[in-house]
Design a protein around this motif. Structure first.
Motif, PDB file in Angstrom:
ATOM      1  N   LEU A  45      -2.100   2.136  -7.807  1.00 19.71           N
ATOM      2  CA  LEU A  45      -3.353   2.794  -7.898  1.00 19.71           C
ATOM      3  C   LEU A  45      -3.457   4.164  -7.612  1.00 19.71           C
ATOM      4  O   LEU A  45      -4.289   4.857  -8.304  1.00 19.71           O
ATOM      5  CB  LEU A  45      -4.354   1.782  -6.930  1.00 19.71           C
TER       6      LEU A  45
ATOM      7  N   LEU B 252     -10.543   0.780  -2.968  1.00 19.72           N
ATOM      8  CA  LEU B 252     -10.389  -0.163  -4.104  1.00 19.72           C
ATOM      9  C   LEU B 252      -9.307  -1.154  -3.806  1.00 19.72           C
ATOM     10  O   LEU B 252      -9.273  -2.355  -4.237  1.00 19.72           O
ATOM     11  CB  LEU B 252     -10.079   0.386  -5.300  1.00 19.72           C
ATOM     12  N   SER B 253      -8.225  -0.872  -3.056  1.00 21.20           N
ATOM     13  CA  SER B 253      -7.081  -1.532  -2.411  1.00 21.20           C
ATOM     14  C   SER B 253      -7.507  -2.576  -1.400  1.00 21.20           C
ATOM     15  O   SER B 253      -6.798  -3.575  -0.897  1.00 21.20           O
ATOM     16  CB  SER B 253      -6.208  -0.664  -1.985  1.00 21.20           C
TER      17      SER B 253
ATOM     18  N   GLN C 197     -11.834   0.475 -13.281  1.00 16.91           N
ATOM     19  CA  GLN C 197     -11.641  -0.108 -11.908  1.00 16.91           C
ATOM     20  C   GLN C 197     -13.006  -0.956 -11.343  1.00 16.91           C
ATOM     21  O   GLN C 197     -12.796  -2.108 -10.768  1.00 16.91           O
ATOM     22  CB  GLN C 197     -11.083   0.691 -10.806  1.00 16.91           C
TER      23      GLN C 197
ATOM     24  N   TYR D 224     -14.226  -4.083 -13.224  1.00 17.99           N
ATOM     25  CA  TYR D 224     -13.442  -5.006 -12.934  1.00 17.99           C
ATOM     26  C   TYR D 224     -13.586  -5.603 -11.492  1.00 17.99           C
ATOM     27  O   TYR D 224     -13.013  -6.687 -11.284  1.00 17.99           O
ATOM     28  CB  TYR D 224     -11.938  -5.016 -13.376  1.00 17.99           C
TER      29      TYR D 224
END
Length: 487
Positions: free
Chosen positions: A86, A114-115, A141, A144
């Motif tokens: 990412l 996001l992780s 990103q 989704y």
């Protein structure tokens, strides 16, 4: 899980003003919300309240899910991110924080959020310092991402792509609008039209009642004068009767009562607020600043490098007179470098001899902090006070702001003031490096109107897609050390 945050009694006051005055607020896992409002409206404070970073007396927050936070750049505390794929896609690298550029730091904090396995992401201006490639990847990103999004952003393209609901924060209250940012603008336009129709109707009715009431009073005064004349005549005649005078008095009373009834109806109408509108400014240019060269800025066989790093190589461009030309490209592609080359008239750059260039950069602007706003604006300016007021009003300055000293202005207000001063300055060419950064959404929309109406030539750098769509006549992209005309 659906409900992830429930908050009650969010009250925050600052310098006697209600910044937040929200009875109840709920955030669900399926929500994708854009939080909008003017600079200083309390958007960042609201996020911090929901996250628990800001505690308010009497406020009750129930968090039923895990939240990640993407803060503004200067607030970010970056930690190790495990998702190396990412990071790579976002164009960030895990180098020392001290040596990071703004773009690298922004990418890393987004990758960090996001992780994480969370139910919702709260983000404060996540697209700051991202180039188009980084922004498009972020949009993909977030599309989704299965949890909730609550995002503060001044990028209209980004909001259109990511959110399906808008929360407008104004005077401490939240108003909810369904749809993306463009839908929100349509709703606001319809509200303004409806408000304008109500305002015009009220003004017309108020005028009709005022005229009718005055006419009744005028008729009553005429009868009063007649009655006084008749009474005088009757008093000089022996055996005079007062019957006629009584009839006149009855008519007067009826007319005065009718006038009073109309005044009561006027009072019942109440006051109506005129709808907000961006006033159109007509820019002019003095004869001494007129340019007659059809291409006042040109570049031929341009070369630029810093040490071993080549920025531009054997490239060319030409900017027509009166054009609004945009420069785009990735972070570090050389956009600001090219602007500086034009400003410094470096080798390969040809500038019209009569060119007077104004330059907007967000750093290094020197000014007298003790000056007042209007005094600052009138320096080296050929526009009258009412024209200056009009431009400042369109950018969100109210009458009270005009007497403020520059030292008390916020960073966003100072940027607006610098832009206004440059647009009204004695220039015929403007070079603008990311003029929309750090402006609130109403400020960006006003800036668009001002840039389109400007009489001279503008070369500007931006990552704001809507600013490109709405202002640029032509777009040059810097890619692979070349300048390519893409529109």
């Amino acid at each position: 899980m659906e409900l992830i945050v429930k908050a009650k009694d969010i009250r925050l006051e600052y310098t006697g003003r209600d910044v937040l005055d929200i009875d109840e607020l709920e955030l669900y896992e399926y929500d994708r919300i854009g939080l909008v409002g003017a600079n200083g409206a309390g958007k960042s404070s609201l996020l911090k309240v929901l996250l628990g970073e800001l505690t308010l007396p009497g406020c009750k927050i129930n968090r039923l899910g895990r939240l990640a936070y993407i803060p503004q750049l200067e607030e970010a505390i970056l930690e190790e991110v495990k998702d190396f794929a990412l990071i790579g896609k976002l164009g960030a690298s895990q180098i020392a924080v001290q040596t990071m550029s703004g773009g690298e730091e922004t990418r890393l904090k987004i990758a960090q959020a996001l992780s994480e396995q969370v139910h919702g992401i709260l983000a404060d201006e996540p697209t700051s310092h991202l180039d188009r490639e980084g922004m498009d990847f972020l949009i993909g990103q977030l599309k989704y991402f299965s949890g909730a999004l609550l995002i503060i952003s001044h990028d209209r393209y980004f909001l259109d792509e990511v959110v399906d609901k808008i929360w407008e924060l104004k005077e401490g209250k939240i108003t909810e609008y369904w749809g993306n940012y463009s839908d929100y603008l349509r709703h606001k336009g319809e509200e303004r039209q409806s408000q304008a129709a109500r305002y015009e109707q009220l003004v017309a009715e108020r005028g009709r009642l005022e005229r009718a009431a005055e006419e009744k009073r005028k008729q009553a005064r005429k009868l009063d004068q007649k009655a006084k004349g008749a009474a005088k005549k009757n008093s000089s005649e022996s055996g005079g009767r007062l019957g006629h005078q009584k009839t006149m008095g009855s008519k007067q009373k009826t007319l005065f009562n009718a006038a009073k009834a109309m005044e009561h109806r006027l009072a019942a109408l109440g006051e109506a607020e005129a709808p907000e509108s961006i006033r159109t400014m007509r820019f002019r240019q003095s004869k001494t600043l007129e340019l007659h060269n059809p291409y006042p800025i040109m570049g031929t066989e341009i070369k630029k490098s810093f040490g071993d790093k080549v920025i531009l190589e054997k490239t060319a461009f030409s900017i027509p007179l009166g054009a609004k030309a945009a420069l785009t490209g990735g972070n570090g592609a050389g956009k600001t470098t090219l602007i500086q080359m034009i400003l410094n008239r470096e080798e390969g750059i040809s500038i019209s001899p009569k060119a007077e260039i104004g330059y907007f950069a967000q750093t290094g602007y020197k000014y007298n902090r003790n000056q007042e706003v209007m005094e600052f604006m009138q320096e080296d300016c050929d526009y009258n006070i009412s024209e200056i007021r009009s431009v400042l009003a369109s950018l969100g300055f109210i009458q009270h702001d005009l007497g403020k000293r520059l030292a008390v202005l916020s960073g966003g207000e100072m940027i607006k003031l610098q832009l206004a001063k440059m647009l009204m300055g004695r220039y015929n060419i403007l070079l603008m490096d990311e003029p929309s950064n750090f402006l609130d959404l109403p400020g960006i929309e006003a800036l668009e109107v001002l840039m389109k109406g400007y009489a001279g030539t503008i070369v500007f750098i931006t990552h704001d897609q809507r600013l490109l769509d709405n202002v640029a006549d032509m777009i040059y992209e810097i890619k692979d050390n070349r300048l390519n005309l893409i529109r």
